[in-house]
Design a protein around this motif. Structure first.
Motif, PDB file in Angstrom:
ATOM      1  N   ARG A 187      -3.994  -3.430  -9.766  1.00  0.00           N
ATOM      2  CA  ARG A 187      -3.338  -2.701  -8.679  1.00  0.00           C
ATOM      3  C   ARG A 187      -2.291  -3.569  -7.985  1.00  0.00           C
ATOM      4  O   ARG A 187      -1.187  -3.102  -7.674  1.00  0.00           O
ATOM      5  N   SER A 198      -7.342  -1.631  -2.896  1.00  0.00           N
ATOM      6  CA  SER A 198      -8.746  -1.685  -2.503  1.00  0.00           C
ATOM      7  C   SER A 198      -8.921  -2.733  -1.409  1.00  0.00           C
ATOM      8  O   SER A 198      -8.032  -3.548  -1.150  1.00  0.00           O
ATOM      9  N   GLU A 199     -10.085  -2.737  -0.792  1.00  0.00           N
ATOM     10  CA  GLU A 199     -10.370  -3.746   0.230  1.00  0.00           C
ATOM     11  C   GLU A 199     -10.363  -5.135  -0.380  1.00  0.00           C
ATOM     12  O   GLU A 199      -9.896  -6.104   0.250  1.00  0.00           O
ATOM     13  N   ASP A 200     -10.870  -5.272  -1.617  1.00  0.00           N
ATOM     14  CA  ASP A 200     -10.833  -6.566  -2.302  1.00  0.00           C
ATOM     15  C   ASP A 200      -9.397  -7.028  -2.533  1.00  0.00           C
ATOM     16  O   ASP A 200      -9.089  -8.214  -2.375  1.00  0.00           O
ATOM     17  N   ASP A 201      -8.519  -6.080  -2.919  1.00  0.00           N
ATOM     18  CA  ASP A 201      -7.109  -6.427  -3.108  1.00  0.00           C
ATOM     19  C   ASP A 201      -6.517  -6.975  -1.813  1.00  0.00           C
ATOM     20  O   ASP A 201      -5.807  -7.991  -1.816  1.00  0.00           O
ATOM     21  N   ARG A 202      -6.808  -6.303  -0.718  1.00  0.00           N
ATOM     22  CA  ARG A 202      -6.250  -6.711   0.571  1.00  0.00           C
ATOM     23  C   ARG A 202      -6.739  -8.102   0.964  1.00  0.00           C
ATOM     24  O   ARG A 202      -5.960  -8.938   1.445  1.00  0.00           O
ATOM     25  N   SER A 220      -5.953  -8.529 -10.513  1.00  0.00           N
ATOM     26  CA  SER A 220      -5.919  -7.166  -9.968  1.00  0.00           C
ATOM     27  C   SER A 220      -4.780  -6.357 -10.577  1.00  0.00           C
ATOM     28  O   SER A 220      -3.609  -6.585 -10.240  1.00  0.00           O
ATOM     29  N   ASN A 239       0.817  -1.212   0.000  1.00  0.00           N
ATOM     30  CA  ASN A 239       0.000   0.000   0.000  1.00  0.00           C
ATOM     31  C   ASN A 239       0.854   1.266   0.000  1.00  0.00           C
ATOM     32  O   ASN A 239       0.352   2.358  -0.259  1.00  0.00           O
ATOM     33  N   ARG A 272      -2.287   2.417  -3.900  1.00  0.00           N
ATOM     34  CA  ARG A 272      -3.413   2.381  -2.960  1.00  0.00           C
ATOM     35  C   ARG A 272      -4.287   1.172  -3.282  1.00  0.00           C
ATOM     36  O   ARG A 272      -4.950   1.121  -4.317  1.00  0.00           O
TER      37      ARG A 272
END
Length: 243
Positions: free
Chosen positions: A119, A16-20, A117, A10, A14
């Motif tokens: 990101r 996302s919550e889905d990425d995390r 993803s 991060n 930045r």
């Protein structure tokens, strides 16, 4: 417990919550590795990405006569190369300096993560580029910095890396490396490291006690070391500070 790999990535993108959640789900159950033991040996087939969740580790090469060179330090949140599973065998060893809580992401799971993803794909690429930049800076240290500049630079770098993942207390951070470890990383003897530490203490720049490092004057230490944190490429942290 917050996932330090999520925290570190991060810093670059930045998430996302889905990425995390996907990143946490992709990691295998963690296991403990004892201090001063290898996480993976030179010559082994690296089928998964090792992730340091707690503790300190290092990459190193060791000659048959016992001489060792530490080529990088691995802190909480560091993946031991997100693309290492593409290799047939390890060209170096990864060893635990302290007890290490280790997670793993398999090669197929990493491919799936980065395909799903953009990101996460970008974050892992930026992490790999930042790691390469750190390696270049270590080469500069070994080739061009004096002994005291090398050690000062290492302390500045470690404090900055630990601060980025929330593991500092003001200007104080963990420093579990022995003088032999520091010598193996800096290309110096432990006797030379001891003298350099005394010199840094005598200048009023640091205190190193009970495996804790306090930098009393970060600006002066950075100037001594020719330290500029730009090579760490902590994009999101730098953007937040600029706001």
């Amino acid at each position: 417990m917050p996932n330090p790999l999520v925290h570190k990535l991060n810093c670059y993108v930045r998430l996302s919550e889905d990425d995390r959640m996907c990143l946490s789900d992709a990691m295998s159950p963690s296991r403990m590795v004892a201090a001063r033991t290898d996480i993976i040996h030179e010559g082994e087939d690296p089928r998964a990405i090792n992730v340091i969740l707690e503790g300190w580790a290092c990459r190193y090469r060791q000659f048959a006569n016992g001489r060792r060179q530490i080529v990088s330090l691995l802190l909480p949140g560091d993946p031991c190369d997100p693309h290492v599973f593409l290799l047939d065998e390890m060209d170096h060893a990864v060893g635990a300096i302290t007890p290490v809580l280790l997670g793993q992401i398999s090669g197929p799971a990493m491919r799936d993560l980065t395909a799903r993803s953009p990101r996460l794909d970008m974050a892992f690429h930026r992490e790999a580029l930042a790691t390469a930049a750190i390696q270049r800076e270590w080469t500069v240290s070994l080739g061009s910095r004096t002994g005291i500049e090398r050690l000062a630079h290492l302390f500045c770098e470690l404090q900055a890396r630990l601060a980025a993942i929330g593991l500092t207390d003001g200007n104080t951070c963990a420093m579990p490396m022995t003088q032999n470890d520091l010598g193996d990383a800096m290309g110096q003897t432990s006797v030379h490291i001891n003298r350099t530490l005394q010199e840094l203490r005598g200048m009023g720049l640091i205190t190193l006690r009970s495996r804790r490092l306090t930098i009393h004057d970060p600006g002066a230490l950075a100037r001594l070391a020719h330290f500029d944190s730009a090579y760490l490429h902590r994009t999101e942290i730098d953007r937040a500070r600029a706001r």
